[in-house]
Scaffold this active site. Structure first.
Site, PDB file in Angstrom:
ATOM      1  N   ALA A 187       0.844  -1.203   0.000  1.00 30.79           N
ATOM      2  CA  ALA A 187       0.000   0.000   0.000  1.00 30.79           C
ATOM      3  C   ALA A 187       0.874   1.246   0.000  1.00 30.79           C
ATOM      4  CB  ALA A 187      -0.939  -0.004   1.206  1.00 30.79           C
ATOM      5  N   ASP A 188       1.918   1.235   0.803  1.00 31.64           N
ATOM      6  CA  ASP A 188       2.876   2.344   0.809  1.00 31.64           C
ATOM      7  C   ASP A 188       3.555   2.487  -0.547  1.00 31.64           C
ATOM      8  OD1 ASP A 188       2.581   3.385   3.356  1.00 31.64           O
ATOM      9  OD2 ASP A 188       4.162   2.173   4.236  1.00 31.64           O
ATOM     10  N   LEU A 189       4.040   1.378  -1.071  1.00 34.22           N
ATOM     11  CA  LEU A 189       4.807   1.429  -2.316  1.00 34.22           C
ATOM     12  C   LEU A 189       3.952   1.872  -3.493  1.00 34.22           C
ATOM     13  CD1 LEU A 189       6.898  -1.824  -1.835  1.00 34.22           C
ATOM     14  CD2 LEU A 189       7.687   0.523  -1.600  1.00 34.22           C
ATOM     15  N   GLY A 192       3.339   5.517  -3.230  1.00 33.70           N
ATOM     16  CA  GLY A 192       4.513   6.229  -3.703  1.00 33.70           C
ATOM     17  C   GLY A 192       4.584   6.279  -5.222  1.00 33.70           C
TER      18      GLY A 192
END
Length: 414
Positions: A187-189, A192
């Site tokens: 989810a973070d990646l 980003g």
């Protein structure tokens, strides 16, 4: 001059200035992409502490004597090609310095809580008055609007809330079944990556309008969007997909199989590949069986087909299957450890592991960017910076501050 001898052009974002007010992963991943593409990224960090992930270890980068440095592997993974400047934005002078840097920047990326930068005069509304061309990207768990906007959001919980864990993991009726997160913070990646795309789109639009804009990025939005075909599986059928382990919801056979001495992935994407697969494993009759001849029928009759394939695959050696399937044009591959990944000749040929000079460790390893641009390639100028490494350089060159002024700004407040 031939195309081969033409020197590379400057990286695509050369001359673009980015002010990075992010930490942990989603925001730093975005700004690392921009830095790789040639932008000058100034990472603003808290004096004395810096990005939280600097301490997210072990493991830590080791110096030339084998001793651990203060740079955690996690931090190193998302901060190469950046300049580190330590300034305390909670002080009036620190906030003013960052405003001055924003006035000179093309892009600002931040991942504070919604409204968290307003009290420092570093919110979008304030900064666009100073710099109307500024592209201001906010990365939060839930976005700038909606009933959850004020909540903190972290990758693990977003994987659950956004549906990924409902379709990841072994089937509930099998041993080990139940919700499972991905092995990296997807989810973070993905946030980003989507943020990078939104910023670059805003940069292109600025060439037409002359104005910047606010890019509002939310982990939950990105997690929902990246479910791709699973979203439409639900929307078109009204039935929520469930966990299927290593099987595919829409293709059969497309899963992990146990061989006599290990495991391999078989990824049959069409009926021609299925016919070739059946030939390789010595079960030609399956391709002519009306229950299995087409992918829609194989999906419907999955429970009848797969046990036969499982039993047959156990009879052969993994590498023998892989060689025969490759020769027949059937997509298949091993399940590698990271050690095996970096020993793979294809990964080596694509130069996916590099080393850069490091001020305390001598050299630091990096996983290369997957972007391969023929004319203006990705740059690799520096590893993730040590805390405050470029404070004096940036503040003296850009703002004309004296050594005494810089020392006062980068000193941790008691």
């Amino acid at each position: 001059m031939s195309a081969q001898s033409t020197p590379p052009r400057p990286a695509p974002l050369t001359g673009i200035r980015v002010l990075d007010l992010t930490r942990v992963l989603a925001g730093p991943w975005c700004t690392q992409n921009l830095a790789d593409l040639g932008a000058e990224v100034v990472k603003i960090e808290r004096p004395g502490a810096g990005d939280d992930t600097r301490a997210w270890g072990p493991p830590y980068l080791k110096d030339q004597d084998g001793n651990a440095t203060s740079e955690a592997a996690y931090y190193l993974s998302a901060n190469r090609n950046k300049l580190s400047v330590t300034v305390d934005i909670a002080t009036p002078r620190g906030a003013q310095v960052v405003r001055e840097l924003a006035g000179q920047s093309d892009i600002l990326v931040e991942n504070f809580k919604v409204g968290g930068l307003k009290k420092y005069g570093l919110d979008y509304e304030t900064l666009r008055e100073i710099n109307p061309r500024l592209i201001y990207c906010s990365v939060t768990g839930f976005g700038q609007t909606g009933p959850y906007a004020s909540r903190p959001g972290y990758d693990f919980m977003i994987q659950g809330m956004g549906g990924l864990m409902s379709i990841t993991g072994e089937r509930d009726d099998l041993p080990g079944g139940g919700p499972q997160k991905a092995g990296v913070a997807v989810a973070d990646l993905m946030t980003g990556m989507y943020s990078t795309m939104g910023i670059l789109a805003a940069l292109i639009e600025r060439d037409k309008s002359g104005l910047g804009q606010h890019v509002d990025m939310a982990l939950l939005d990105c997690q929902v969007a990246m479910l791709a075909n699973q979203n439409l599986n639900y929307m078109t059928s009204g039935k929520a997909p469930r966990r299927a382990g290593n099987a595919h919801q829409n293709l059969v056979p497309y899963q992990v199989f146990a061989a006599a001495d290990g495991h391999l992935i078989v990824a049959v994407g069409n009926d021609s590949q299925f016919r070739n697969y059946c030939r390789v494993i010595g079960m030609n009759g399956l391709a002519d069986d009306p229950r299995f001849a087409t992918n829609p029928q194989r999906v419907i009759n999955r429970e009848a087909l797969v046990p036969m394939l499982v039993e047959r695959m156990k009879a052969g050696a993994r590498d023998t299957w892989l060689a025969e399937l490759e020769a027949a044009g059937v997509p298949a591959g091993p399940i590698n450890t990271l050690e095996q990944v970096y020993q793979d000749p294809q990964v080596q040929a694509r130069a996916m592991r590099l080393e850069l000079p490091h001020p305390t460790a001598g050299v630091a390893p990096i996983a290369a960017s997957p972007l391969k641009l023929s004319g203006s390639p990705v740059r690799y100028e520096r590893p993730a910076p040590t805390l405050g490494q470029h404070t004096r350089q940036v503040l003296s060159e850009r703002l004309g501050l004296s050594d005494a002024q810089i020392e006062a700004l980068s000193r941790p407040e008691n």
